[in-house]
Design an enzyme around this catalytic site. Structure first.
Site, mmCIF file in Angstrom:
data_model
loop_
_atom_site.group_PDB
_atom_site.id
_atom_site.type_symbol
_atom_site.label_atom_id
_atom_site.label_comp_id
_atom_site.label_asym_id
_atom_site.label_seq_id
_atom_site.Cartn_x
_atom_site.Cartn_y
_atom_site.Cartn_z
ATOM 1 N N GLU A 59 0.824 -1.209 0.000
ATOM 2 C CA GLU A 59 0.000 0.000 0.000
ATOM 3 C C GLU A 59 0.858 1.258 0.000
ATOM 4 O O GLU A 59 0.525 2.245 -0.644
ATOM 5 C CB GLU A 59 -0.979 0.016 1.174
ATOM 6 N N THR A 60 1.973 1.223 0.696
ATOM 7 C CA THR A 60 2.876 2.372 0.700
ATOM 8 C C THR A 60 3.388 2.652 -0.712
ATOM 9 O O THR A 60 3.329 3.789 -1.195
ATOM 10 C CB THR A 60 4.055 2.126 1.670
#
Length: 138
Positions: A59-60
């Site tokens: 997700e980062t």
């Protein structure tokens, strides 16, 4: 990469969670965003990399890539993530590479391939971000 990094300050994407997990961004463009994460400190009780840690790395990376794609007119908000875990890792670092599946005006989707230090697949994730208008500066 340097050109896009000058335009968008990635320090705004540093979060307490990413910092605590030791995530380091090594390359960042809308077409390819790369980062690493140590296994140590991000394990489940059995001593192997936690599946949730894979999701945080994915997700980062996907969120940074989506933000670069939308910037400066739009901001990226994650709306869906899924992950398939292929292999357990108990030491070293993992590396994630986010590449676009779709780069639209309102949605950006990325595949994030996470590998171990030997290049073996650890996890494959997909992230979809909604691109909404950026708030006007006050």
């Amino acid at each position: 990469m340097a050109e896009q990094l000058e335009q968008l300050d990635l320090s705004t994407f540093k979060s307490t969670l990413a910092d605590r997990m030791g995530i380091e961004i090594t390359e960042a463009t809308a077409e390819r965003t790369v980062g690493t994460m140590p296994v140590e400190g991000n394990t489940q009780p059995y001593g192997v990399l936690h599946g949730g840690a894979n999701c945080v790395l994915a997700e980062t990376l996907g969120s940074i890539a989506s933000a670069i794609h939308g910037w400066p007119e739009r901001i990226a908000l994650g709306v869906d993530i899924n992950a398939t875990h292929h292999r357990a890792v108990s030491s070293g670092k993992v590396m994630g590479v986010a590449t676009p599946l779709h780069l639209g005006r309102s949605v950006a989707s990325y595949e994030i391939a996470i590998t171990d230090e030997e290049g073996r697949p650890v996890c494959t994730a997909r992230l979809t971000c909604f691109l909404r208008p950026a708030p006007k500066p006050q």
